[in-house]
Design a protein around this motif. Structure first.
Motif, PDB file in Angstrom:
ATOM      1  N   UNK A 157       0.824  -1.203   0.000  1.00  0.00           N
ATOM      2  CA  UNK A 157       0.000   0.000   0.000  1.00  0.00           C
ATOM      3  C   UNK A 157       0.862   1.258   0.000  1.00  0.00           C
ATOM      4  N   UNK A 158       1.974   1.220   0.713  1.00  0.00           N
ATOM      5  CA  UNK A 158       2.890   2.362   0.705  1.00  0.00           C
ATOM      6  C   UNK A 158       3.455   2.598  -0.684  1.00  0.00           C
ATOM      7  N   UNK A 159       3.753   1.510  -1.389  1.00  0.00           N
ATOM      8  CA  UNK A 159       4.262   1.637  -2.758  1.00  0.00           C
ATOM      9  C   UNK A 159       3.232   2.257  -3.684  1.00  0.00           C
ATOM     10  N   UNK A 160       1.948   2.108  -3.328  1.00  0.00           N
ATOM     11  CA  UNK A 160       0.867   2.701  -4.122  1.00  0.00           C
ATOM     12  C   UNK A 160       0.541   4.120  -3.683  1.00  0.00           C
ATOM     13  N   UNK A 161       1.298   4.646  -2.702  1.00  0.00           N
ATOM     14  CA  UNK A 161       1.124   6.035  -2.294  1.00  0.00           C
ATOM     15  C   UNK A 161       0.343   6.262  -1.024  1.00  0.00           C
ATOM     16  N   UNK A 162      -0.041   5.205  -0.326  1.00  0.00           N
ATOM     17  CA  UNK A 162      -0.789   5.346   0.916  1.00  0.00           C
ATOM     18  C   UNK A 162       0.152   5.387   2.115  1.00  0.00           C
ATOM     19  N   UNK A 163      -0.243   6.139   3.143  1.00  0.00           N
ATOM     20  CA  UNK A 163       0.422   6.032   4.441  1.00  0.00           C
ATOM     21  C   UNK A 163      -0.425   5.101   5.306  1.00  0.00           C
ATOM     22  N   UNK A 164       0.223   4.171   5.979  1.00  0.00           N
ATOM     23  CA  UNK A 164      -0.511   3.131   6.691  1.00  0.00           C
ATOM     24  C   UNK A 164      -0.214   3.150   8.182  1.00  0.00           C
ATOM     25  N   UNK A 165      -1.094   2.532   8.938  1.00  0.00           N
ATOM     26  CA  UNK A 165      -0.915   2.353  10.369  1.00  0.00           C
ATOM     27  C   UNK A 165      -1.797   1.222  10.833  1.00  0.00           C
ATOM     28  N   UNK A 166      -1.565   0.721  12.047  1.00  0.00           N
ATOM     29  CA  UNK A 166      -2.412  -0.348  12.577  1.00  0.00           C
ATOM     30  C   UNK A 166      -3.579   0.225  13.379  1.00  0.00           C
ATOM     31  N   UNK A 167      -3.664   1.533  13.466  1.00  0.00           N
ATOM     32  CA  UNK A 167      -4.777   2.200  14.133  1.00  0.00           C
ATOM     33  C   UNK A 167      -5.011   3.539  13.453  1.00  0.00           C
ATOM     34  N   UNK A 168      -6.245   4.039  13.456  1.00  0.00           N
ATOM     35  CA  UNK A 168      -6.508   5.347  12.868  1.00  0.00           C
ATOM     36  C   UNK A 168      -5.717   6.430  13.593  1.00  0.00           C
ATOM     37  N   UNK A 169      -5.305   7.441  12.859  1.00  0.00           N
ATOM     38  CA  UNK A 169      -4.558   8.525  13.467  1.00  0.00           C
ATOM     39  C   UNK A 169      -4.198   9.581  12.444  1.00  0.00           C
ATOM     40  N   UNK A 170      -3.643  10.658  12.928  1.00  0.00           N
ATOM     41  CA  UNK A 170      -3.235  11.747  12.043  1.00  0.00           C
ATOM     42  C   UNK A 170      -2.222  11.235  11.026  1.00  0.00           C
ATOM     43  N   UNK A 171      -2.491  11.513   9.766  1.00  0.00           N
ATOM     44  CA  UNK A 171      -1.568  11.109   8.717  1.00  0.00           C
ATOM     45  C   UNK A 171      -1.710   9.677   8.253  1.00  0.00           C
ATOM     46  N   UNK A 172      -2.652   8.931   8.806  1.00  0.00           N
ATOM     47  CA  UNK A 172      -2.858   7.543   8.403  1.00  0.00           C
ATOM     48  C   UNK A 172      -3.965   7.496   7.356  1.00  0.00           C
ATOM     49  N   UNK A 173      -3.597   7.113   6.130  1.00  0.00           N
ATOM     50  CA  UNK A 173      -4.589   6.997   5.054  1.00  0.00           C
ATOM     51  C   UNK A 173      -5.370   5.689   5.153  1.00  0.00           C
TER      52      UNK A 173
END
Length: 505
Positions: free
Chosen positions: A270-286
């Motif tokens: 997903x990062x390679x496709x341009x998304x920022x990821x996280x295991x929980x919702x938060x600021x900057x998490x797509x």
């Protein structure tokens, strides 16, 4: 009439054999085996057991994964349902709507009947068997964790009779003491003192051992044999006392296991496709990527264009199996190339924006068992996992014996699943089956079943959708308007327009 449900967490039906599991095999000879019994999707414990006690698919009861994101809070929060204290808080916070369908405990209480639970699963799983046990006045015992036991007075009496709760084993080690404690608690306290109308005795193995040692490993097989020996104590009691007391005995598992063979990173793709990821919702998490073997993505931007971009990122990966988004037309999902999540009864308001299964296959693992899959975790290849659509994950144990059932060593070839058990129990007890239950009464395994009951019409249906070179298929069976999931697969072959394919059983 009483019912006792004995569950073996994660036990594959093809591991039941006379040498390894002589007592489960003995029950098969005395009762009827559901040879096409299966679980729900996602094929996870804290999705399946809520389906057991509600008689309903996840889109009705709302437990959409072992872990999920609660969008009802602001900001959204990541929830791990293995935590019983958290579940109790969520239930209170939602005014009793932790599960969005009534449970067996509630339904029995309304008719002045009782449900007892004895389990060695996580505290969260133990609570989910009867999450309102405290207010209903029902027994709920864990073999390890005092905080989930109720009532405390009953626990004290049980410990005085059979000894104190056992400490949980070190992480990854087989759990034997807990299985022995809950067996003794049932035989020496719960049954003699309470004689509940329905009891759930849930062995948390061989699931844990399979996850850490491999589904067909010597360690896991030894654990299965130990659980079978504990069940043998129950079966001896049933044959000498319980059967005469009109106790109906049902043995089940909540899902199976397949072997993890190739590690991948969903977040990296997903990062390679341009998304920022996280295991929980938060600021900057797509995209919140829920950890675990069930692919579950929650998007911060839920627009169709963003959803489609996320799906396209997944289907271009060699590890992507069947993928689901909210329904466009009952078959296709909103994002091109995806199925409608309603096809697999996963369209609850808590469901992720994207569900997907890792691509699985029928390869033979080092232990001689069929079923392998890609996976995303820090565990080593060769260990057991579950959550998707491979037969080893979906197929589950289902055996019933007692005066209510056809006790002739028969095998039923009619599809069934974990949602059907509660309606069948209520029917046998003479209680109404509520409209919230999606399961059906298993008339084909009841004593005195008519020819029509024994040979119901079974229809098979298949669906296909795709995008570009990506194609996925889904197979389902229908019995008396009840739909069962048979499996799904995905490939990168050329695909025609979305279509529904019909086939006779």
């Amino acid at each position: 009439m009483k019912f006792l449900i004995v569950s073996f967490d994660g036990l594959r039906p093809d591991l039941i054999e006379s040498a390894l599991t002589p007592n489960i095999d003995r029950l098969q000879q005395a009762g009827v085996t559901l040879s096409r019994h299966r679980t729900v999707y996602p094929s996870e414990t804290r999705v399946a057991f809520p389906s057991l006690v509600t008689g309903a698919t996840p889109n009705r009861h709302g437990m959409v994964g072992n872990k999920f994101v609660d969008r009802g809070s602001v900001p959204g929060r990541y929830l791990d349902t293995s935590d019983a204290v958290l579940l109790d808080h969520l239930n209170r916070e939602s005014n009793g709507r932790l599960m969005t369908a009534p449970t067996l405990g509630e339904l029995l209480k309304a008719d002045q009947k009782s449900l007892a639970v004895l389990a060695t699963n996580t505290t969260g799983t133990t609570r989910l068997f009867n999450h309102k046990a405290e207010e209903l006045g029902h027994i709920r015992f864990s073999g390890h964790f005092r905080e989930v036991c109720s009532p405390v007075e009953a626990l004290a009496m049980a410990e005085a009779e059979i000894g104190p709760l056992c400490p949980p084993p070190p992480r990854g080690e087989p759990d034997r003491d807990g299985q022995e404690w809950i067996t003794s608690a049932f035989l020496n306290f719960v049954w003699p003192q309470q004689q509940p109308d329905v009891t759930i005795l849930s062995y948390g193995e061989p699931d844990t051992t399979s996850h850490f040692h491999g589904t067909g490993s010597r360690t896991t097989r030894d654990t299965i044999a130990f659980c079978d020996a504990q069940f043998g104590r129950v079966l001896d009691w049933w044959e000498s006392e319980g059967r005469a007391a009109e106790v109906q005995l049902i043995a089940i598992s909540d899902h199976g296991h397949v072997t993890a063979h190739t590690r991948v990173s969903v977040a990296a793709s997903l990062k390679a496709a341009g998304f920022s990821t996280g295991i929980a919702p938060g600021t900057g998490v797509d995209v919140t990527v829920v950890p675990g073997q069930v692919g579950a993505l929650y998007l911060a931007d839920r627009s169709l264009s963003n959803l489609s971009h996320a799906v396209e990122a997944l289907i271009n990966e060699p590890w992507c199996g069947p993928i689901f988004t909210r329904s466009r037309n009952g078959v296709e999902g909103l994002a091109s190339g995806s199925f409608a999540n309603s096809l697999v009864f996963a369209d609850h308001e808590r469901a992720p924006d994207v569900y997907f299964a890792f691509k699985a296959d029928d390869r033979i693992d080092p232990f001689g068992l069929a079923g392998g899959t890609f996976y995303d975790s820090d565990r080593m290849p060769g260990l057991g996992v579950h959550g998707g659509f491979q037969a080893g994950e979906l197929l589950a144990v289902g055996i019933a014996a007692g005066s209510v059932f056809r006790c002739d060593g028969a095998t039923s070839l009619i599809p069934s699943d974990i949602c059907d058990l509660a309606p069948t129990i209520l029917h046998a007890l003479g209680l109404p089956v509520p409209a919230t239950m999606t399961g059906r009464v298993l008339r084909e395994v009841l004593a005195g079943a008519s020819k029509d009951d024994l040979e119901p019409l079974v229809e098979a249906e298949s669906y296909e959708v795709g995008l570009g070179s990506f194609r996925q298929s889904l197979r389902r069976s229908i019995v008396s308007e009840r739909i069962y999931l048979d499996g799904g697969a995905a490939s990168n072959e050329a695909v025609a327009a979305p279509q529904k394919l019909e086939a006779a059983e």
